[in-house]
Design a protein around this motif. Sequence first.
Motif, PDB file in Angstrom:
ATOM      1  N   HIS A  99       0.859  -1.180   0.000  1.00 43.91           N
ATOM      2  CA  HIS A  99       0.000   0.000   0.000  1.00 43.91           C
ATOM      3  C   HIS A  99       0.892   1.226   0.000  1.00 43.91           C
ATOM      4  CE1 HIS A  99      -3.745  -2.254   1.004  1.00 43.91           C
ATOM      5  NE2 HIS A  99      -2.872  -3.077   1.567  1.00 43.91           N
ATOM      6  N   GLN A 106      -7.738   6.526   9.954  1.00 46.64           N
ATOM      7  CA  GLN A 106      -8.872   6.177   9.111  1.00 46.64           C
ATOM      8  C   GLN A 106      -8.631   4.919   8.272  1.00 46.64           C
ATOM      9  OE1 GLN A 106      -7.667   9.532   9.281  1.00 46.64           O
ATOM     10  NE2 GLN A 106      -9.241   9.768  10.868  1.00 46.64           N
ATOM     11  N   ASN A 107      -7.366   4.631   7.922  1.00 44.54           N
ATOM     12  CA  ASN A 107      -7.137   3.480   7.038  1.00 44.54           C
ATOM     13  C   ASN A 107      -6.369   2.333   7.670  1.00 44.54           C
ATOM     14  OD1 ASN A 107      -4.398   4.210   7.053  1.00 44.54           O
ATOM     15  ND2 ASN A 107      -4.446   5.111   5.015  1.00 44.54           N
ATOM     16  N   ILE A 109      -6.919   0.201  10.052  1.00 43.90           N
ATOM     17  CA  ILE A 109      -7.643  -1.047  10.286  1.00 43.90           C
ATOM     18  C   ILE A 109      -7.981  -1.725   8.967  1.00 43.90           C
ATOM     19  CG2 ILE A 109      -9.657  -2.091  11.357  1.00 43.90           C
ATOM     20  CD1 ILE A 109      -7.503  -0.854  13.269  1.00 43.90           C
ATOM     21  N   GLU A 110      -8.382  -0.933   7.972  1.00 39.86           N
ATOM     22  CA  GLU A 110      -8.713  -1.493   6.666  1.00 39.86           C
ATOM     23  C   GLU A 110      -7.496  -2.182   6.034  1.00 39.86           C
ATOM     24  OE1 GLU A 110     -10.219   0.010   2.240  1.00 39.86           O
ATOM     25  OE2 GLU A 110     -10.197   1.393   3.936  1.00 39.86           O
ATOM     26  N   ILE A 111      -6.329  -1.565   6.172  1.00 39.79           N
ATOM     27  CA  ILE A 111      -5.119  -2.126   5.567  1.00 39.79           C
ATOM     28  C   ILE A 111      -4.707  -3.427   6.245  1.00 39.79           C
ATOM     29  CG2 ILE A 111      -2.630  -1.763   5.246  1.00 39.79           C
ATOM     30  CD1 ILE A 111      -3.247   1.221   4.846  1.00 39.79           C
ATOM     31  N   TYR A 112      -4.804  -3.456   7.568  1.00 35.35           N
ATOM     32  CA  TYR A 112      -4.210  -4.564   8.318  1.00 35.35           C
ATOM     33  C   TYR A 112      -5.205  -5.504   8.995  1.00 35.35           C
ATOM     34  CZ  TYR A 112       0.161  -1.975   7.777  1.00 35.35           C
ATOM     35  OH  TYR A 112       1.255  -1.331   7.262  1.00 35.35           O
ATOM     36  N   GLU A 113      -6.477  -5.404   8.681  1.00 33.20           N
ATOM     37  CA  GLU A 113      -7.475  -6.165   9.425  1.00 33.20           C
ATOM     38  C   GLU A 113      -7.300  -7.675   9.322  1.00 33.20           C
ATOM     39  OE1 GLU A 113     -11.368  -5.218   8.109  1.00 33.20           O
ATOM     40  OE2 GLU A 113     -10.907  -5.437   5.983  1.00 33.20           O
ATOM     41  N   GLU A 114      -6.706  -8.184   8.242  1.00 31.10           N
ATOM     42  CA  GLU A 114      -6.592  -9.633   8.083  1.00 31.10           C
ATOM     43  C   GLU A 114      -5.338 -10.220   8.713  1.00 31.10           C
ATOM     44  OE1 GLU A 114      -5.626 -11.517   4.347  1.00 31.10           O
ATOM     45  OE2 GLU A 114      -4.952  -9.616   3.503  1.00 31.10           O
ATOM     46  N   ASN A 134      -4.749   2.700  18.014  1.00 35.88           N
ATOM     47  CA  ASN A 134      -5.796   2.180  17.140  1.00 35.88           C
ATOM     48  C   ASN A 134      -5.826   0.655  17.142  1.00 35.88           C
ATOM     49  OD1 ASN A 134      -7.304   4.284  15.219  1.00 35.88           O
ATOM     50  ND2 ASN A 134      -5.281   5.085  15.700  1.00 35.88           N
ATOM     51  N   TRP A 135      -4.635   0.054  17.187  1.00 33.78           N
ATOM     52  CA  TRP A 135      -4.563  -1.406  17.112  1.00 33.78           C
ATOM     53  C   TRP A 135      -5.101  -2.061  18.381  1.00 33.78           C
ATOM     54  CZ3 TRP A 135      -4.105  -4.334  13.051  1.00 33.78           C
ATOM     55  CH2 TRP A 135      -3.887  -5.710  13.231  1.00 33.78           C
ATOM     56  N   THR A 138      -8.914  -1.696  18.674  1.00 27.91           N
ATOM     57  CA  THR A 138      -9.721  -2.448  17.707  1.00 27.91           C
ATOM     58  C   THR A 138      -9.485  -3.945  17.787  1.00 27.91           C
ATOM     59  OG1 THR A 138      -9.549  -0.537  16.225  1.00 27.91           O
ATOM     60  CG2 THR A 138     -10.378  -2.599  15.275  1.00 27.91           C
TER      61      THR A 138
END
Length: 207
Positions: A99, A106-107, A109-114, A134-135, A138
């Motif tokens: 990425h 804002q991003n 979690i979307e980048i690393y959620e998996e 954030n980590w 969440t």
Amino acid sequence: MNKSKIQEKQFFSKHDQFILPAIRNSVIGIAGAGGLGSNIAFSLARTGIGKLVIADFDRIEITNLNRQQYFIDQIGKPKVEALKENLERINTFSTYEIHFEKITPQNVIEIYEEVDILVEAFDKAEMKQMLIENWVTTFPNKPIIIGSGLAGFGHNEMLHTRKIDNLYICGDEITDIEEGISPMAARVGIVANMQANLVLEVLLRKT
């Protein structure tokens, strides 16, 4: 068996076959592709991690080459793009998701959620804090491994790992790049490999 499959079998022939399935099925995130991030990625690619997810918004400068895993002909390229090229020259049997963007609240979690484990590799304290906050909010049950205190040289005896719940800290927790202490390849590489080694320890402990 085709050439690619033969090479893959040979590549992993010296790996511990008992733990290899866990390594190959894992997804590891790396936040930052500089001194820590590029070195962490090299070690994890050689280990055979199934998938690396790497984000960074910087481009390679000549001053990066004293400690980062890039080459002079890659100056000017986005770090994540050059890093993917270099990783695929080592191990083409893993997947590298990149990425080219700045990590934000804002991003992130979307980048690393998996990912199974997130590895922090930033220079700036405020970026480290943002990522950690954030980590752990969440994904309180997913480990995060950070680097803290890696500038300068020598003083191997000061380097250590400390654990706070699912937060792991590697480094001496004292020497700060932002205070003007130069980052040098040897010590940056040691801390990066402490982080990479801890990824394996934490990952295999979970299996």
